[in-house]
Design a protein around this motif. Structure first.
Motif, PDB file in Angstrom:
ATOM      1  N   GLY A  39      -1.834  13.677   3.031  1.00 57.99           N
ATOM      2  CA  GLY A  39      -1.324  12.948   1.867  1.00 57.99           C
ATOM      3  C   GLY A  39      -1.174  11.466   2.147  1.00 57.99           C
ATOM      4  O   GLY A  39      -1.522  10.622   1.314  1.00 57.99           O
ATOM      5  N   LEU A  40      -0.664  11.112   3.328  1.00 58.97           N
ATOM      6  CA  LEU A  40      -0.532   9.705   3.696  1.00 58.97           C
ATOM      7  C   LEU A  40      -1.896   9.031   3.829  1.00 58.97           C
ATOM      8  O   LEU A  40      -2.077   7.882   3.412  1.00 58.97           O
ATOM      9  CB  LEU A  40       0.266   9.572   4.992  1.00 58.97           C
ATOM     10  N   PHE A  41      -2.852   9.760   4.408  1.00 55.03           N
ATOM     11  CA  PHE A  41      -4.207   9.213   4.526  1.00 55.03           C
ATOM     12  C   PHE A  41      -4.826   8.991   3.155  1.00 55.03           C
ATOM     13  O   PHE A  41      -5.446   7.950   2.906  1.00 55.03           O
ATOM     14  CB  PHE A  41      -5.085  10.158   5.360  1.00 55.03           C
ATOM     15  N   ALA A  42      -4.665   9.944   2.252  1.00 55.19           N
ATOM     16  CA  ALA A  42      -5.208   9.796   0.890  1.00 55.19           C
ATOM     17  C   ALA A  42      -4.539   8.629   0.168  1.00 55.19           C
ATOM     18  O   ALA A  42      -5.207   7.863  -0.548  1.00 55.19           O
ATOM     19  CB  ALA A  42      -5.022  11.097   0.108  1.00 55.19           C
ATOM     20  N   LEU A  43      -3.249   8.461   0.342  1.00 55.57           N
ATOM     21  CA  LEU A  43      -2.530   7.341  -0.274  1.00 55.57           C
ATOM     22  C   LEU A  43      -3.011   6.007   0.288  1.00 55.57           C
ATOM     23  O   LEU A  43      -3.211   5.043  -0.461  1.00 55.57           O
ATOM     24  CB  LEU A  43      -1.028   7.510  -0.056  1.00 55.57           C
ATOM     25  N   ALA A  44      -3.217   5.943   1.601  1.00 55.07           N
ATOM     26  CA  ALA A  44      -3.725   4.718   2.216  1.00 55.07           C
ATOM     27  C   ALA A  44      -5.139   4.414   1.735  1.00 55.07           C
ATOM     28  O   ALA A  44      -5.465   3.258   1.437  1.00 55.07           O
ATOM     29  CB  ALA A  44      -3.695   4.849   3.739  1.00 55.07           C
ATOM     30  N   LEU A  45      -5.965   5.435   1.638  1.00 58.88           N
ATOM     31  CA  LEU A  45      -7.331   5.248   1.163  1.00 58.88           C
ATOM     32  C   LEU A  45      -7.347   4.760  -0.285  1.00 58.88           C
ATOM     33  O   LEU A  45      -8.108   3.840  -0.634  1.00 58.88           O
ATOM     34  CB  LEU A  45      -8.107   6.560   1.296  1.00 58.88           C
ATOM     35  N   LEU A  46      -6.515   5.338  -1.106  1.00 59.18           N
ATOM     36  CA  LEU A  46      -6.409   4.903  -2.498  1.00 59.18           C
ATOM     37  C   LEU A  46      -5.907   3.463  -2.590  1.00 59.18           C
ATOM     38  O   LEU A  46      -6.404   2.675  -3.401  1.00 59.18           O
ATOM     39  CB  LEU A  46      -5.487   5.846  -3.268  1.00 59.18           C
ATOM     40  N   SER A  47      -4.961   3.105  -1.745  1.00 58.95           N
ATOM     41  CA  SER A  47      -4.444   1.731  -1.736  1.00 58.95           C
ATOM     42  C   SER A  47      -5.528   0.730  -1.349  1.00 58.95           C
ATOM     43  O   SER A  47      -5.651  -0.332  -1.963  1.00 58.95           O
ATOM     44  CB  SER A  47      -3.266   1.613  -0.765  1.00 58.95           C
ATOM     45  N   VAL A  48      -6.307   1.058  -0.336  1.00 61.32           N
ATOM     46  CA  VAL A  48      -7.397   0.174   0.084  1.00 61.32           C
ATOM     47  C   VAL A  48      -8.439   0.042  -1.023  1.00 61.32           C
ATOM     48  O   VAL A  48      -8.941  -1.057  -1.295  1.00 61.32           O
ATOM     49  CB  VAL A  48      -8.029   0.678   1.402  1.00 61.32           C
ATOM     50  N   LEU A  49      -8.754   1.134  -1.680  1.00 58.71           N
ATOM     51  CA  LEU A  49      -9.724   1.096  -2.774  1.00 58.71           C
ATOM     52  C   LEU A  49      -9.226   0.219  -3.918  1.00 58.71           C
ATOM     53  O   LEU A  49      -9.981  -0.621  -4.434  1.00 58.71           O
ATOM     54  CB  LEU A  49     -10.002   2.520  -3.268  1.00 58.71           C
ATOM     55  N   VAL A  50      -7.986   0.377  -4.302  1.00 58.53           N
ATOM     56  CA  VAL A  50      -7.419  -0.452  -5.376  1.00 58.53           C
ATOM     57  C   VAL A  50      -7.393  -1.912  -4.958  1.00 58.53           C
ATOM     58  O   VAL A  50      -7.718  -2.802  -5.753  1.00 58.53           O
ATOM     59  CB  VAL A  50      -6.005   0.050  -5.753  1.00 58.53           C
ATOM     60  N   TRP A  51      -7.060  -2.195  -3.700  1.00 55.83           N
ATOM     61  CA  TRP A  51      -7.031  -3.570  -3.210  1.00 55.83           C
ATOM     62  C   TRP A  51      -8.422  -4.205  -3.268  1.00 55.83           C
ATOM     63  O   TRP A  51      -8.569  -5.350  -3.709  1.00 55.83           O
ATOM     64  CB  TRP A  51      -6.480  -3.590  -1.786  1.00 55.83           C
ATOM     65  N   HIS A  52      -9.458  -3.455  -2.858  1.00 57.17           N
ATOM     66  CA  HIS A  52     -10.824  -3.981  -2.901  1.00 57.17           C
ATOM     67  C   HIS A  52     -11.290  -4.209  -4.341  1.00 57.17           C
ATOM     68  O   HIS A  52     -11.946  -5.212  -4.639  1.00 57.17           O
ATOM     69  CB  HIS A  52     -11.801  -3.055  -2.170  1.00 57.17           C
ATOM     70  N   LEU A  53     -10.963  -3.281  -5.231  1.00 59.54           N
ATOM     71  CA  LEU A  53     -11.361  -3.461  -6.630  1.00 59.54           C
ATOM     72  C   LEU A  53     -10.658  -4.649  -7.260  1.00 59.54           C
ATOM     73  O   LEU A  53     -11.274  -5.414  -8.017  1.00 59.54           O
ATOM     74  CB  LEU A  53     -11.071  -2.184  -7.428  1.00 59.54           C
ATOM     75  N   LYS A  55      -9.544  -7.287  -5.639  1.00 57.76           N
ATOM     76  CA  LYS A  55     -10.133  -8.472  -5.001  1.00 57.76           C
ATOM     77  C   LYS A  55     -11.480  -8.821  -5.642  1.00 57.76           C
ATOM     78  O   LYS A  55     -11.760  -9.984  -5.939  1.00 57.76           O
ATOM     79  CB  LYS A  55     -10.306  -8.186  -3.509  1.00 57.76           C
ATOM     80  N   ARG A  56     -12.282  -7.801  -5.898  1.00 54.70           N
ATOM     81  CA  ARG A  56     -13.589  -8.026  -6.532  1.00 54.70           C
ATOM     82  C   ARG A  56     -13.419  -8.530  -7.964  1.00 54.70           C
ATOM     83  O   ARG A  56     -14.140  -9.428  -8.407  1.00 54.70           O
ATOM     84  CB  ARG A  56     -14.382  -6.717  -6.532  1.00 54.70           C
ATOM     85  N   TRP A  57     -12.444  -7.957  -8.684  1.00 59.16           N
ATOM     86  CA  TRP A  57     -12.199  -8.372 -10.054  1.00 59.16           C
ATOM     87  C   TRP A  57     -11.764  -9.840 -10.096  1.00 59.16           C
ATOM     88  O   TRP A  57     -12.209 -10.606 -10.932  1.00 59.16           O
ATOM     89  CB  TRP A  57     -11.137  -7.465 -10.671  1.00 59.16           C
ATOM     90  N   ARG A  58     -10.903 -10.245  -9.164  1.00 53.23           N
ATOM     91  CA  ARG A  58     -10.463 -11.644  -9.100  1.00 53.23           C
ATOM     92  C   ARG A  58     -11.601 -12.569  -8.676  1.00 53.23           C
ATOM     93  O   ARG A  58     -11.697 -13.696  -9.153  1.00 53.23           O
ATOM     94  CB  ARG A  58      -9.300 -11.782  -8.127  1.00 53.23           C
ATOM     95  N   ARG A  59     -12.434 -12.091  -7.750  1.00 48.19           N
ATOM     96  CA  ARG A  59     -13.540 -12.910  -7.274  1.00 48.19           C
ATOM     97  C   ARG A  59     -14.554 -13.178  -8.381  1.00 48.19           C
ATOM     98  O   ARG A  59     -15.246 -14.198  -8.360  1.00 48.19           O
ATOM     99  CB  ARG A  59     -14.204 -12.182  -6.101  1.00 48.19           C
TER     100      ARG A  59
END
Length: 158
Positions: A39-53, A55-59
């Motif tokens: 569960g912690l790994f899935a939450l971290a993975l989801l957080s990284v994905l949201v952060w990248h999206l 970042k891309r949206w702002r870029r």
């Protein structure tokens, strides 16, 4: 058999039975440490994905602004040339873009989006548009729209 139960019917005997105790409620918490880690790994993975999206949206905010201005701008070649220049200055370093003009500017535009519509097509009007009163057609507007959407932010090899 007990004396007090004699003479009772089956239905009355069933009524004397005590109900079975209810089982304890099942916990929804993970029972093993592996599920917690998963569960912690899935939450971290989801957080990284949201952060990248995000970042891309702002870029790409400058692209959305340029496309919005393209729909509101006048259909003349000089306003389209100004829009392309401002978009390029937002996407690339000023030193690499600001000094370009003429054929070098058109070649730069072609290299950054992978086509030849500026050097060989309707994009030729952008090189002389700031100096002449030219009207542009829909092909130039579509080419500018395509460039705004598809240009790569990496500088092309010189």
């Amino acid at each position: 058999m007990n004396e007090e139960w004699k003479g009772l019917s089956l239905a009355e005997l069933i009524d004397l039975l005590e109900p079975a105790p209810e089982p304890a409620p099942i916990s929804m918490a993970p029972q093993t440490l592996g599920w917690v880690w998963l569960g912690l790994f899935a939450l971290a993975l989801l957080s990284v994905l949201v952060w990248h999206l995000l970042k891309r949206w702002r870029r790409n905010a400058y692209r959305r602004a340029a496309l919005g201005e393209l729909t509101r701008s006048a259909p003349d070649a000089s306003s389209l040339a100004l829009l392309v220049r401002r978009t390029a200055l937002a996407a690339y370093p000023r030193a690499a873009v600001a000094s370009l003009f003429g054929d070098a500017w058109l070649t730069f535009l072609d290299k950054t989006y992978g086509g030849s519509g500026f050097s060989d097509g309707p994009g030729k009007a952008l090189a002389t548009a700031p100096y002449q009163d030219e009207t542009s057609g829909e092909p130039l507007r579509l080419l500018v729209k395509e460039w705004i959407k598809k240009h790569r932010r990496e500088l092309p090899d010189a």
